[in-house]
Each structure stands twice: as C-alpha cells, then as structure tokens.
Design an enzyme around this catalytic site. Structure first.
Site, mmCIF file in Angstrom:
data_model
loop_
_atom_site.group_PDB
_atom_site.id
_atom_site.type_symbol
_atom_site.label_atom_id
_atom_site.label_comp_id
_atom_site.label_asym_id
_atom_site.label_seq_id
_atom_site.Cartn_x
_atom_site.Cartn_y
_atom_site.Cartn_z
ATOM 1 N N GLU A 114 0.743 -1.020 0.028
ATOM 2 C CA GLU A 114 0.038 -0.040 0.020
ATOM 3 C C GLU A 114 0.930 1.054 0.058
ATOM 4 O OE1 GLU A 114 -3.558 -0.694 2.922
ATOM 5 O OE2 GLU A 114 -1.906 -1.431 3.769
ATOM 6 N N CYS A 134 2.983 8.465 1.529
ATOM 7 C CA CYS A 134 3.702 7.607 2.374
ATOM 8 C C CYS A 134 3.855 6.077 1.749
ATOM 9 C CB CYS A 134 2.374 7.424 3.443
ATOM 10 S SG CYS A 134 3.072 6.398 4.870
ATOM 11 N N CYS A 141 6.343 -6.687 8.252
ATOM 12 C CA CYS A 141 7.419 -5.828 9.093
ATOM 13 C C CYS A 141 8.024 -6.979 9.795
ATOM 14 C CB CYS A 141 6.768 -4.709 9.815
ATOM 15 S SG CYS A 141 8.149 -3.721 10.597
ATOM 16 N N CYS A 145 6.276 -4.488 16.658
ATOM 17 C CA CYS A 145 5.874 -3.479 17.727
ATOM 18 C C CYS A 145 4.306 -3.966 18.262
ATOM 19 C CB CYS A 145 5.923 -2.065 17.253
ATOM 20 S SG CYS A 145 7.662 -1.466 16.744
ATOM 21 N N CYS A 148 1.243 -2.186 16.487
ATOM 22 C CA CYS A 148 1.243 -1.823 14.894
ATOM 23 C C CYS A 148 0.646 -2.977 14.587
ATOM 24 C CB CYS A 148 2.473 -1.354 14.589
ATOM 25 S SG CYS A 148 2.584 -1.097 12.762
ATOM 26 N N CYS A 363 -1.850 5.911 10.236
ATOM 27 C CA CYS A 363 -0.605 5.197 10.867
ATOM 28 C C CYS A 363 -0.783 3.931 11.702
ATOM 29 C CB CYS A 363 -0.031 6.232 11.762
ATOM 30 S SG CYS A 363 0.429 7.738 11.099
#
Ligand code: SAH
Length: 369
Positions: A114, A134, A141, A145, A148, A363
């Site tokens: 994305e 962005c 990932c 975290c 997230c 985010c």
C-alpha cells in the site's frame, strides 16, 4: 541532485546482483543511474545511452523498451534480453472522506502493498499546501511493535528498489501534471532500515535530477531505531530522519517495541546526538500516544529531558484505534496538555492529524489486505 552526488560510497556489484530476477534478467528499475551505466557499459554501449534509458524509465514513464524511440532497434532487442521493466499493478484505489487516497498495488508475485496519499491544504501561517505520499518498503514487518497492525503480518519479504520508487512514480503518473506530490515519507508498511540496500537505491532514484528529482528536504525515512543503519543513512544520504520513539522510559519502550532489547533507548538517543546532520536538519521523534500508557504529564516531563541536547522535533500521534487492539487514544485535551508542556520547555512539537482512518489508511493500520 546529480547521480554522482547521490550514489557516493555505493559499491556496484551488490546492486547489480540484487537487481537480478530469477529469470536472469535485470529488473532495470532496481538500478540507480550509476548501476544502469554499469549495465549499459557491460553491454559494450556508450555511456550516454544509460542516461537516455534512465529518463525514459523515470521521467517519461514508459513500460517497454519498444517505446524508447531514440534507442536503436537492435539495442532495444538486446536490452529486452538482458533486462525487464516491472511496474506495479494497480489492484485498488480507495478514497477516504477526508481526501486521503489509499493505493493498493499487486507485486509480480501477487503480494499486495500500500501507499497512502495525504493532502494537507490547511497548513498554518501561509505555509504552502502539501501532498504527501506515504510509501511502503517491505511486505509486512519484522519489528513486531505491539501496537502496530503491520507487525501482526511478520516480515513476508523486502520490496525491491524498483517496487519502492515505483510507488511515487506511478502515483504521480496517475495524478498528472496538475497535482504534484510534494513530500515522500517512508512510513508505510515495513521498516525501511531493515531493507537498507534496496531502500537506498530507491532513494537515489527519488533524488536524482534525471529521475524523480525530489529535494532531500522533502523525503523522510522513518525508523524504529536500527542504530548502525541509521548512522549509515545519515552518512550516505541527505534525507530527513524520523525515529519512532513512542516511550519515555527504557522499560516502557521495551514493553511495546521489542527492538529496544537489541538497541536500548539510551543507545538510540546517544546515536541520534552523534548523527552527522547538516546544520539545517533536525531529527523528528514520532511519539504514538496511548491512553494510560505513555500519555501522562510525567511522560511529558521525561520526554523533555530525553530531547535535551538533540536537534529534534517531536511529532505526537494520538493512537489510531482499531478492533484488534485494546488501546485507546488519549483525549484531545490530554494531547494538548502534553504538547503545551513540551513547547513550554523549548521542545518543538506538533500533533499529527491522522488521516484516512475510515479506509484503514492511517498510521499503524496498514496490515493484511
Ligand atoms: N517502521 C518504521 C516505519 C513505519 S512508520 C517506523 O516504525 O518508524 C509508522 C508509524 O506509525 C510509526 O511511527 C508507528 O509508531 C506509528 N503507529 C503504528 N501503529 C499506530 C497506531 N495504531 N496509531 C498511530 N500510530 C501508529
């Protein structure tokens, strides 16, 4: 910026190796101008041909060698045998009520990634409107975290340099000449510094005046704080650096950002102090505010102390809530109090107005599609 300036210290062999696809051909957009020169000279051709081809790819947006009309037919055939052009395939475009647009791309292997386009017309004190893209650097990932959603996917794979820089190129192509992307932030899916080599080649193609030609002032790389790679980035490129801090004590950061076990917050902040930044640059510290966790006035006080001696600005990001996490965003009043405390104590501090929440483009919301 010229290619020579943007490519300092980069050995070419690894770049060429990484750009090679399983079929043995080079993914030509995973090379920067210097890499392309090496490829072209390796074919026994004149050096200026590389510049012609480079501009066709990045400024004239061709999707085949056939279209490169100032290149001889025989050379085009030769290129076709040795290299390929691999644009992203547009899978979906979603528009948010607030003007944010999410682009979902399908990679050659079917993986979806994305990019999010965020207009900001209402900036304070006569500042020019911004149109920020962005950009993602990995599928998933590895940083895990806890707050997230991208972390839930784990790392599926790194994006190639071509897949990274094709995001701004292709979004701009779709927008046409009337709406220019003004800023690029590497804050989409993935940890950019965990895909360092590909990311740097992509940055070269964003910066090169013969390619996308963005100023280094308008490009920001955001990281969880991979200390050695951060130092390398500051030495090797002129772009802005943002660090996702998200905590005011070592223990707090360890709780939500596992990377803190590898590079402590103290180590990270020391490294930030020592970064060879040009005079005009500051490090942005992103601080995701989670109610009852890191949003107290004690946190604000500690954060002021942590920023001591670092040329910094803090960007507060009130947590974007989602059904997968039991984490709340603090009240607007609390965010304001927190911000005021920082500002009163000399820390430059802004609050990020998160956009695109209704289409899961904000985010931390770029997850499994
Ligand atoms: N891996 C890099 C690039 C991703 S940037 C980095 O972490 O910096 C994504 C930003 O969104 C990070 O600052 C992260 O802390 C923040 N974030 C993650 N989940 C969020 C959420 N639910 N609400 C608000 N911000 C979030």
């Amino acid at each position: 910026m010229s290619s020579a300036e943007s490519s300092k210290n980069q050995p070419l062999e690894p770049q060429l190796r990484r750009a090679k696809r399983p079929d043995g051909r080079f993914d030509i957009q995973s090379l920067d101008q210097t890499g392309l020169q090496a490829l072209i000279q390796g074919l026994g051709k004149e050096r200026f041909r590389a510049l012609q081809i480079y501009k066709w790819l990045w400024q004239r947006n061709v999707s085949s060698f056939e279209e490169m009309t100032n290149i001889s037919k025989s050379m085009r055939v030769e290129l076709e045998n040795r290299a390929s052009i691999n644009p992203l395939e547009q899978a979906q475009v979603q528009e948010s009520e607030d003007g944010t647009t999410k682009f979902i791309w399908r990679c050659h292997d079917g993986q979806l990634i994305e990019s999010v386009l965020i207009p900001d017309e209402n900036r304070a004190n006569g500042l020019k409107p911004r149109l920020t893209l962005c950009v993602s650097t990995q599928v998933g990932c590895a940083m895990a975290c806890s707050f997230c959603l991208t972390g839930d996917m784990g790392l599926i794979r790194n994006l190639s340099a071509g897949e990274i820089a094709n995001q701004p190129r292709m979004v701009q192509q779709m927008l046409g000449d009337d709406r220019r992307i003004t800023n690029i932030v590497l804050m989409g899916m993935g940890e950019p510094l965990n895909n360092y080599e590909n990311m740097v080649v992509a940055l070269h193609n964003m910066l090169d005046e013969d390619a996308l030609n963005y100023s280094h002032r308008r490009i920001t790389v955001s990281t969880v704080g991979l200390v050695p790679a951060m130092k390398r980035l500051a030495e090797e490129t002129p772009v802005n650096i943002a660090v996702s801090l998200n905590a005011s004590t070592e223990e707090q950061r360890q709780q939500v950002m596992p990377i803190t076990k590898k590079y402590s917050m103290t180590q990270l902040l020391e490294a930030c102090k020592a970064l060879p930044l040009p005079k005009a640059k500051r490090i942005t510290f992103e601080y995701v505010m989670m109610a009852g966790f890191n949003d107290s006035m004690d946190d604000a006080k500690r954060l002021v102390r942590l920023m001591n001696g670092i040329r910094s600005k803090v960007n507060l990001i009130p947590y974007n809530e989602n059904p997968q996490r039991d984490i709340r965003r603090p009240s607007d009043e609390q965010v304001k109090r927190f911000q005021n405390h920082l500002v009163k104590h000399g820390v430059q501090c802004s609050v990020r107005v998160s956009r695109g929440r209704d289409i899961s483009a904000a985010c931390g919301q770029l997850g499994k599609i």
